[in-house]
Design a protein around this motif. Structure first.
Motif: not given
Length: 208
Positions: A157, A160-161, A166, A169
């Motif tokens: 997470v 990916s952020m 998004w 996420v």
């Protein structure tokens, strides 16, 4: 006078130099009885340190009465387990809500929720670790697998952020983290049973 759970203790105030020494001795007595201190009352008022080792600064002549409240380790652990069911519910809701926010394009709201959620997850995992370290709960394969999976998901997470992906996420939150809460609940149920059995065994030992 020094009291422990309403009973007069063999400890005498004048045997010590300050409050900290009394609390160390009282804590040792409680630990030997498989109990943990929950509250301290100094001269009929609840005492909580405002700064580290404040108790060391409280001299004996300031103490007229000290009462120590304690709780069985097993009982304390059982209460914590029940509270953790609320935590998994909050994680599930946070993951679902932030995923929905991301899909709507409400990135700022989602980021705030995700940040708070990751903090909650870390604290949740730390609390579960305490069960093994402080309450002798077994490290089951279920626990080890779930812990590893949760840690990996958090890393995915956050990565990916950082990449501002998004959609990924949102997918991780909705399809990985939120559903995994149900498995955590099953593990918590096993902990509930473990501590209930430990409590029953302890009561039988006392009765004998």
């Amino acid at each position: 006078m020094i009291y422990i759970n309403g009973q007069k203790s063999a400890l005498q105030i004048n045997e010590f130099a300050n409050l900290e020494e009394i609390l160390i001795a009282g804590n040792e007595l409680c630990n030997n009885a498989n109990q943990i201190i929950t509250n301290i009352y100094l001269n009929d008022e609840e005492f909580q340190e405002l700064y580290p080792h404040q108790a060391e600064d409280i001299e004996i002549d300031e103490i007229q009465k000290l009462e120590i409240k304690s709780m069985d380790f097993v009982e304390m652990a059982s209460q914590i387990v029940e509270e953790l069911f609320k935590v998994t519910t909050s994680i599930r809701l946070a993951a679902t809500q932030s995923s929905e926010s991301l899909r709507r394009g409400d990135d700022m709201d989602a980021l705030t929720t995700i940040t708070n959620m990751t903090d909650v997850i870390r604290n949740f995992l730390s609390m579960l670790t305490c069960f093994q370290q402080d309450f002798s709960a077994p490290k089951t394969e279920e626990y080890l697998k779930l812990s590893e999976t949760y840690s990996q998901l958090l890393e995915e997470v956050l990565e990916s952020m950082e990449n501002e992906d998004w959609i990924l996420v949102a997918d991780l939150l909705e399809f990985e983290i939120a559903p995994l809460c149900a498995e955590w609940d099953e593990y918590l149920k096993s902990l509930r049973f473990y501590f209930a059995s430990a409590s029953e065994s302890q009561e039988q030992t006392i009765a004998q």
